[in-house]
Design an enzyme around this catalytic site. Sequence first.
Site, PDB file in Angstrom:
ATOM      1  N   TYR A 116       0.853  -1.191   0.000  1.00 49.16           N
ATOM      2  CA  TYR A 116       0.000   0.000   0.000  1.00 49.16           C
ATOM      3  C   TYR A 116       0.890   1.243   0.000  1.00 49.16           C
ATOM      4  O   TYR A 116       2.111   1.139  -0.094  1.00 49.16           O
ATOM      5  CB  TYR A 116      -0.996  -0.064   1.170  1.00 49.16           C
ATOM      6  N   LEU A 134       0.701 -17.341  10.132  1.00 49.60           N
ATOM      7  CA  LEU A 134       0.620 -18.779  10.385  1.00 49.60           C
ATOM      8  C   LEU A 134       1.165 -19.168  11.758  1.00 49.60           C
ATOM      9  O   LEU A 134       1.952 -20.100  11.893  1.00 49.60           O
ATOM     10  CB  LEU A 134       1.293 -19.564   9.264  1.00 49.60           C
TER      11      LEU A 134
HETATM   12  C1  FNR Z   1      -5.508  -9.436   6.297  1.00 50.46           C
HETATM   13  N1  FNR Z   1      -4.310  -8.802   6.597  1.00 50.46           N
HETATM   14  C2  FNR Z   1      -4.285  -7.440   6.751  1.00 50.46           C
HETATM   15  N2  FNR Z   1      -3.138  -6.809   7.123  1.00 50.46           N
HETATM   16  C3  FNR Z   1      -3.123  -5.486   7.400  1.00 50.46           C
HETATM   17  O1  FNR Z   1      -2.074  -4.946   7.735  1.00 50.46           O
HETATM   18  N3  FNR Z   1      -4.268  -4.763   7.295  1.00 50.46           N
HETATM   19  C4  FNR Z   1      -5.451  -5.297   6.905  1.00 50.46           C
HETATM   20  O2  FNR Z   1      -6.492  -4.629   6.902  1.00 50.46           O
HETATM   21  C5  FNR Z   1      -5.455  -6.676   6.556  1.00 50.46           C
HETATM   22  N4  FNR Z   1      -6.579  -7.286   6.091  1.00 50.46           N
HETATM   23  C6  FNR Z   1      -6.655  -8.661   6.032  1.00 50.46           C
HETATM   24  C7  FNR Z   1      -7.876  -9.286   5.779  1.00 50.46           C
HETATM   25  C8  FNR Z   1      -7.983 -10.676   5.822  1.00 50.46           C
HETATM   26  C9  FNR Z   1      -9.299 -11.326   5.586  1.00 50.46           C
HETATM   27  C10 FNR Z   1      -6.838 -11.452   6.108  1.00 50.46           C
HETATM   28  C11 FNR Z   1      -6.925 -12.965   6.203  1.00 50.46           C
HETATM   29  C12 FNR Z   1      -5.623 -10.834   6.310  1.00 50.46           C
HETATM   30  C13 FNR Z   1      -3.132  -9.601   7.012  1.00 50.46           C
HETATM   31  C14 FNR Z   1      -3.284 -10.063   8.459  1.00 50.46           C
HETATM   32  O3  FNR Z   1      -3.218  -8.969   9.353  1.00 50.46           O
HETATM   33  C15 FNR Z   1      -2.171 -11.071   8.836  1.00 50.46           C
HETATM   34  O4  FNR Z   1      -0.937 -10.424   8.744  1.00 50.46           O
HETATM   35  C16 FNR Z   1      -2.203 -12.305   7.955  1.00 50.46           C
HETATM   36  O5  FNR Z   1      -3.515 -12.825   7.878  1.00 50.46           O
HETATM   37  C17 FNR Z   1      -1.237 -13.380   8.425  1.00 50.46           C
HETATM   38  O6  FNR Z   1      -1.584 -13.841   9.695  1.00 50.46           O
HETATM   39  P1  FNR Z   1      -2.401 -15.244   9.910  1.00 50.46           P
HETATM   40  O7  FNR Z   1      -3.752 -15.086   9.296  1.00 50.46           O
HETATM   41  O8  FNR Z   1      -1.605 -16.321   9.222  1.00 50.46           O
HETATM   42  O9  FNR Z   1      -2.441 -15.397  11.397  1.00 50.46           O
END
Ligand code: FNR
Length: 363
Positions: free
Chosen positions: A185, A306
Amino acid sequence: MSALFEPITLRSLTVPNRVWMPPMCMYSAQPVGPETGVATDFHLAHYATRAAGGAGLVIVESTAVRPEGRISPYDLGLWNDRQQESLARVAAQISALGAVPVIQLGHAGRKASTDRPWQGGAPVPAGDIGWQAVGPSTVPFGSNPSPSELTVEEIQEIVRSFAASAERALAAGFKAVEIHGAHGYLTHSFLSPVSNHRTDGYGGSFEGRTRFALEVTRAVRAVWPEDLPLLFRVSATDWLDDRESWTADETVLLARELKKAGVDLLDVSTGGNVKEAAIPVGPGYQVPFAARIRAESGLATSAVGLITEPVQAEKIIADGQADVVLLGRELLRNPYWPQQAARELGGDRRWPVQYGYVVGSRG
Ligand code: FNR
């Protein structure tokens, strides 16, 4: 005693544990009209559930500081009073359930104006609900349309918008702001030479490419109370080791500058700026970046990506790889993960008072 369930203090703010909810866009606000970008009943229930589940701190999803800074037309925004009122309800609800409310402020830059992911996520053309995206340069993200290159005046206007939204976040009851500097972004696209081809003071050298990130940070810090913390989410690498790109070495240098600018915790993610980057995704794959930055910058870090098992999360904290872990998709699957992990690891459970007196001893 579990390290994961030890409180952590940032400035004057004490968070009851180190299992936090990272920002996750829900793409569930209205795209146009007076309710544009306003948090809905869905958002209230969604965030309240994770607070009740025992996350020590809940970071509300990426919330745009300006209309054209939304990732999709359905994003939350924080540029007007109506949006602020709706988010104040979300913050109050998170607080009432014993968690610390935080909000991520962002600008999507060249990745703006895309459809909801479950509808394909394609660019939404300028028109009814879409708009022309902007960026540091005209380099597009993947096959998206080229962004228009921001002028210096426009850049400075966006910096002011971050500060204005931070003031609104404070008034809405949030205890910290997280600046979204990751995932390709706007802020990340300034950092990376892949997306930033500017030849003025906002591009070129490390100093030029980091200028926007640091100006946003200083502007937000200037309006954010001294006794409350500031968070910054970074992508620690573009995952392109074979060509000039944003790297972990530069992230360490940036972390030191962010620390001087008043950031208290770096939320360490990776990627998102280059569509074709090959990312070795696997359990805890981003943790080594959080560990390196923590060791080499002296800044507190959070690890994300993860992390799904209580023992895995406990080890990250106990080994000093990060100060905090964030669980994203796992908290979508199981909002009560923190309560269950506390039981498994021997940490304090934090049931809402309405549940605790009946389930607390065996919960
Ligand atoms: C995200 N992620 C994300 N990151 C961020 O900085 N701002 C955001 O608004 C979003 N939006 C978002 C929506 C959805 C549906 C997902 C699944 C992910 C990334 C999120 O914060 C995180 O870094 C990742 O999902 C990896 O962590 P997990 O899911 O493996 O625990």
